[in-house]
Design an enzyme around this catalytic site. Structure first.
Site, PDB file in Angstrom:
ATOM      1  N   GLY A  51      28.774  26.664  30.452  1.00 51.57           N
ATOM      2  CA  GLY A  51      29.579  26.438  31.656  1.00 51.57           C
ATOM      3  C   GLY A  51      29.006  27.182  32.834  1.00 51.57           C
ATOM      4  N   ASN A  52      29.784  27.357  33.879  1.00 53.23           N
ATOM      5  CA  ASN A  52      29.333  28.141  35.035  1.00 53.23           C
ATOM      6  C   ASN A  52      30.544  28.795  35.713  1.00 53.23           C
ATOM      7  OD1 ASN A  52      30.327  26.298  37.258  1.00 53.23           O
ATOM      8  ND2 ASN A  52      28.986  24.885  36.146  1.00 53.23           N
ATOM      9  N   HIS A  53      30.264  29.578  36.761  1.00 51.09           N
ATOM     10  CA  HIS A  53      31.311  30.418  37.358  1.00 51.09           C
ATOM     11  C   HIS A  53      32.202  29.720  38.378  1.00 51.09           C
ATOM     12  CE1 HIS A  53      29.922  33.975  35.389  1.00 51.09           C
ATOM     13  NE2 HIS A  53      28.703  33.834  35.881  1.00 51.09           N
ATOM     14  N   SER A  54      32.058  28.415  38.546  1.00 55.62           N
ATOM     15  CA  SER A  54      32.875  27.738  39.565  1.00 55.62           C
ATOM     16  C   SER A  54      34.368  27.885  39.243  1.00 55.62           C
ATOM     17  CB  SER A  54      32.499  26.244  39.607  1.00 55.62           C
ATOM     18  OG  SER A  54      33.429  25.551  40.397  1.00 55.62           O
ATOM     19  N   ALA A  89      30.798  21.815  40.378  1.00 55.59           N
ATOM     20  CA  ALA A  89      29.540  22.406  39.914  1.00 55.59           C
ATOM     21  C   ALA A  89      29.264  21.807  38.530  1.00 55.59           C
ATOM     22  CB  ALA A  89      29.669  23.921  39.846  1.00 55.59           C
TER      23      ALA A  89
END
Ligand code: CTP
Length: 218
Positions: A29-32, A97
């Site tokens: 995943g990512n930090h969005s 994102a």
């Protein structure tokens, strides 16, 4: 004071990250946080637009009755929903994102502890580019770019490649801007090359600037 209804449009918005499953308990995943996309949804809804908000996994709620929310997890799910919804829309704003890659194999049982593990990845669909290809003359498309270097050149390249009407550039180099923060500092780049640089402000106020720009597209 109640705002006047002036944006009679159906608008699709993507927001948040996507999670790409590795096994039932792990993902890429990512930090969005989705805050920017949700602020845009709220602002456009207040101006009278009918918003369809396609949200990745986020900890946010929506309250405005003009917002229809569709929750998704992976990039493929987000893409499927967007391709289905876009023909019914006057335009789309792609603030999600989206993970660029996803595991080739999704294990249906938890992977047990190992000395090493190699995860093979394959590219995800580029939702923006797919919508850019399908965009009709009457429809608009707005994208985001998050860049660490050659910001303007890269953002302009994305605007062309994905057929955006304008692109919102935010730089990770700016303190207080981007992932996780409640503030953002953006530049808007239009198709004719016009660049407008904005001050650092709350994501709600950035959403107003973006909504103003969308109203100008009429
Ligand atoms: N985008 C999308 N689907 C993807 C990747 C990106 O819809 N699979 C959209 C984003 O929502 C954003 C724009 O495309 O509006 C640019 O996203 P960004 O991640 O900056 O660009 P990429 O094309 O992924 O390029 P790179 O990661 O190489 O910088």
């Amino acid at each position: 004071m109640k705002q006047k209804i002036r944006l009679k449009k159906k608008i699709l918005i993507t927001a948040g990250p996507t999670y790409e499953a590795i096994d039932p308990v792990r993902f890429i995943g990512n930090h969005s946080t989705g805050k920017m996309g949700f602020a845009i949804a709220e602002e456009l809804a207040q101006r009278g637009a009918q918003v369809t908000l396609v949200a990745g996994p986020v900890q946010l709620t929506t309250s405005h009755p003009n917002i229809t929310r569709i929750d998704v997890t992976s990039a493929q799910e987000m893409c499927d929903v967007c391709l289905k919804q876009f023909p019914k829309m006057d335009g789309a704003i792609l603030s999600a994102a989206v993970a660029d890659f996803t595991p080739v194999t999704k294990y249906d049982k938890k992977i047990k502890e190992k000395q090493s593990l190699t995860i093979e990845l394959k590219p995800n669909p580029d939702i923006a580019q797919e919508l850019g290809k399908r965009k009709k003359t009457k429809q608009f498309l707005v994208g985001f770019a998050l860049e660490t270097n050659n910001e303007f050149t890269n953002a302009q390249g994305k605007l062309e490649k994905k057929n955006f009407d304008f692109i919102v550039l935010n730089s990770l180099a700016d303190k207080g801007a981007g992932f996780g923060y409640d503030t953002n500092k953006v530049s808007i780049i239009e198709r004719n090359g016009t660049v407008t640089n904005y001050e650092l402000k709350s994501k709600q106020d950035v959403a107003k600037d973006i909504a103003d720009q969308i109203e100008k597209l009429n």
